[in-house]
Design an enzyme around this catalytic site. Structure first.
Site, PDB file in Angstrom:
ATOM      1  N   TYR A  80       1.772   3.425  22.945  1.00 25.01           N
ATOM      2  CA  TYR A  80       1.861   3.934  24.322  1.00 25.01           C
ATOM      3  C   TYR A  80       2.694   2.979  25.164  1.00 25.01           C
ATOM      4  CZ  TYR A  80       0.412   6.015  28.723  1.00 25.01           C
ATOM      5  OH  TYR A  80       0.401   6.637  29.932  1.00 25.01           O
ATOM      6  N   ASP A 223      26.539  11.276  36.441  1.00 22.65           N
ATOM      7  CA  ASP A 223      25.794  12.117  35.500  1.00 22.65           C
ATOM      8  C   ASP A 223      26.556  12.066  34.178  1.00 22.65           C
ATOM      9  OD1 ASP A 223      24.739  14.117  33.912  1.00 22.65           O
ATOM     10  OD2 ASP A 223      24.505  15.556  35.534  1.00 22.65           O
TER      11      ASP A 223
HETATM   12  N1  F0G Z   1      23.337  17.483  34.115  1.00 23.87           N
HETATM   13  C1  F0G Z   1      24.193  18.226  33.406  1.00 23.87           C
HETATM   14  C2  F0G Z   1      25.659  17.995  33.559  1.00 23.87           C
HETATM   15  C3  F0G Z   1      23.714  19.197  32.502  1.00 23.87           C
HETATM   16  O1  F0G Z   1      24.585  19.918  31.813  1.00 23.87           O
HETATM   17  C4  F0G Z   1      22.317  19.384  32.369  1.00 23.87           C
HETATM   18  C5  F0G Z   1      21.782  20.404  31.477  1.00 23.87           C
HETATM   19  C6  F0G Z   1      21.462  18.576  33.151  1.00 23.87           C
HETATM   20  C7  F0G Z   1      22.001  17.638  34.000  1.00 23.87           C
HETATM   21  C8  F0G Z   1      19.982  18.720  33.056  1.00 23.87           C
HETATM   22  O2  F0G Z   1      19.539  18.186  31.857  1.00 23.87           O
HETATM   23  O3  F0G Z   1      18.520  20.140  30.652  1.00 23.87           O
HETATM   24  O4  F0G Z   1      18.015  17.772  29.987  1.00 23.87           O
HETATM   25  O5  F0G Z   1      17.113  18.694  32.090  1.00 23.87           O
HETATM   26  N2  F0G Z   1      22.451  21.364  30.988  1.00 23.87           N
HETATM   27  C9  F0G Z   1      21.927  22.372  30.058  1.00 23.87           C
HETATM   28  C10 F0G Z   1      22.972  23.412  29.727  1.00 23.87           C
HETATM   29  C11 F0G Z   1      20.642  22.987  30.496  1.00 23.87           C
HETATM   30  O6  F0G Z   1      22.621  24.388  29.037  1.00 23.87           O
HETATM   31  O7  F0G Z   1      24.140  23.273  30.072  1.00 23.87           O
HETATM   32  P1  F0G Z   1      18.230  18.724  31.097  1.00 23.87           P
END
Ligand code: F0G
Length: 482
Positions: A80, A223
């Protein structure tokens, strides 16, 4: 892959891996696919995977792992608190990104929740190259306002701009001049900008954005969910990166950022997420939310097995031969679709191929969901599952008015190292047939429209019997073929 030239000059992506574990697929006859689509309310999210031949809904959490990742999963240290697995992940992130602090989260949007709670100040702006759906939701819920500053080319469907994900630096300067630096909570840059077709930013653009941010004391949040594709494009499209290793480019990108977060469902070929932070004070503020929303600080909602896989996956992301398969398959698909005059976002980006439904079915008004109709038609004629990214994905405003989307796209995601080239050729072939028969495709209307996130759960129905006609034409042209 790109380093191999074929004798007869063909432009074919060549995989630098071999497949040693497989999953059998089924391809239902078209009549059964039509039935399955009806049962799913003409919404590809509601299809059962057993009825899908090639699942191109997303590349999230469905990428193939390497043997080294699978082997590492067996060596996980289950605790954990303070597991050796966590330390390995932490140390790998510090090695690659050279940021001092790391916080784990169960997926990308969970990282966004924590970042937004700590960094978004009520009534402030968050400029970015382009939003992702979950990003927008978290920033808005915390009282911030997203300002889209992608360069104009980013929203043009066809272009030859190599970095359509770049942020318009002059527009950022203008915003700061007009509103003052304190009106901005932070600036966000998204690698491999998802909603505009997986389009990358250049390191040069990030350098300029970072310089403006540092000049005004505004944090820069990256991001990095789709960073692997972005890195590949930096390497092959950007002169100043040509002689640098992927590791060096990564380090440079991280150096320019103050906070970096990622969905490990994409980055690192696993399932999880996390936040890398430079500033100790910021780290301490965010840290409080991890046990509250995610889990203890040394797992953050991830299983130890997945953490081991991500650690190895991150290391493999630094190897060009391990990250070029996706972008090269996508480029092949986009080039072949383009040759057949099928409207598609150009240049090819990461993530997947994006078909332009606005032009593909230009006889269907946006109020009848052309991208959703095209996604349904494609599934019925091929068993291929794509994702609607158009008006159906928008939300009605407080008065119930439906905004029409800027773009009507069908996204055909390319899970990494999952499909073979002949499977990609099959998708191209069926899209080709569908394009020749596009006049048969008709519109959709709501049968059941949820108030929130309607594209996930909503059920639609065809405006008339156009699917019957499509099936009939398929049988005429293909006989007994599946
Ligand atoms: N940022 C980007 C650029 C993403 O493409 C995604 C998710 C997220 C954040 C969120 O991440 O799904 O792990 O919570 N994209 C997926 C898609 C859902 O199908 O393009 P996550």
């Amino acid at each position: 892959m790109s380093k191999v030239t074929f004798f007869r000059g063909q432009q074919l992506p060549l995989e630098m891996h071999k497949v040693r574990i497989i999953q059998k697929l089924t391809l239902l006859p078209i009549e059964e696919r039509k039935e399955a689509m009806a049962e799913a309310g003409y919404n590809t999210f509601l299809l059962e995977n057993k009825d899908v031949f090639l699942d191109m809904l997303t590349d999230s959490g469905v990428n193939a792992m390497s043997q080294d990742q699978q082997a590492a999963m067996l060596m996980a240290d289950d605790a954990y608190a303070g597991s050796a697995t966590y330390t390995r992940l932490h140390d790998k992130l510090v090695e690659i990104f050279d940021m001092e602090y790391f916080l784990p989260a169960h997926q990308g949007r969970a990282a966004e929740n924590i970042i937004s709670k700590v960094m978004v100040r009520e009534g402030t702006l968050v400029p970015m190259n382009y939003h992702f759906t979950t990003t927008l939701a978290h920033i808005t819920v915390n009282g911030g306002e997203v300002v889209e500053l992608v360069i104009p080319e980013g929203l043009e469907v066809t272009s030859d701009h190599p970095f359509k994900g770049n942020l318009d630096v002059d527009a950022l300067r203008k915003l700061i001049d007009e509103r003052g630096a304190e009106a901005l909570s932070y600036v966000r840059m998204e690698a491999g900008t998802n909603l505009i077709g997986g389009q990358p930013f250049s390191v040069q653009n990030l350098r300029e954005v970072s310089a403006v941010c540092r000049e005004h004391g505004i944090p820069l949040v990256l991001d990095a969910s789709l960073l692997a594709d972005n890195l590949y494009f930096n390497k092959v499209r950007e002169e100043s990166c040509r002689d640098k290793s992927i590791r060096e480019i990564t380090k440079e990108i991280a150096d320019l950022s103050d906070v970096l977060y990622f969905s490990a469902r994409k980055l690192g070929f696993g399932r999880g997420g996390g936040i890398c932070i430079r500033d100790e004070e910021l780290y301490k503020k965010m840290r409080g939310y991890v046990p509250m929303f995610e889990g203890f600080l040394t797992y953050g909602g991830m299983s130890v097995r997945e953490m081991e896989a991500i650690t190895v996956g991150l290391d493999e992301t630094m190897d060009e031969d391990m990250i070029n398969q996706g972008p090269q398959f996508i480029e092949y698909m986009v080039t072949e679709l383009d040759k057949r005059n099928i409207p598609v976002i150009t240049p090819a980006g990461g993530l997947g191929a994006h078909v332009d439904a606005m032009r593909f079915v230009d006889h269907i008004p946006q109020t009848e969901y052309p991208a959703a109709a095209l996604a349904a038609a494609l599934y019925v004629c091929s068993g291929v599952r794509g994702m609607e990214r158009g008006t159906m994905s928008e939300a009605r405003d407080a008065e119930g008015v439906e905004p029409l989307a800027d773009m009507e796209l069908v996204r055909l995601a390319m899970p990494r190292r999952v499909f073979t080239l002949s499977q990609v050729n099959y998708v191209i072939d069926r899209l080709d047939w569908l394009y020749q028969n596009r006049q048969l495709i008709g519109g959709l209307e709501w049968e059941e429209e949820p108030e929130i996130l309607r594209f996930f759960y909503g059920r639609l129905k065809p405006k008339n019997d156009w699917l019957e006609q499509l099936v009939e034409k398929f049988r005429e042209d293909f006989g007994d073929s599946l």
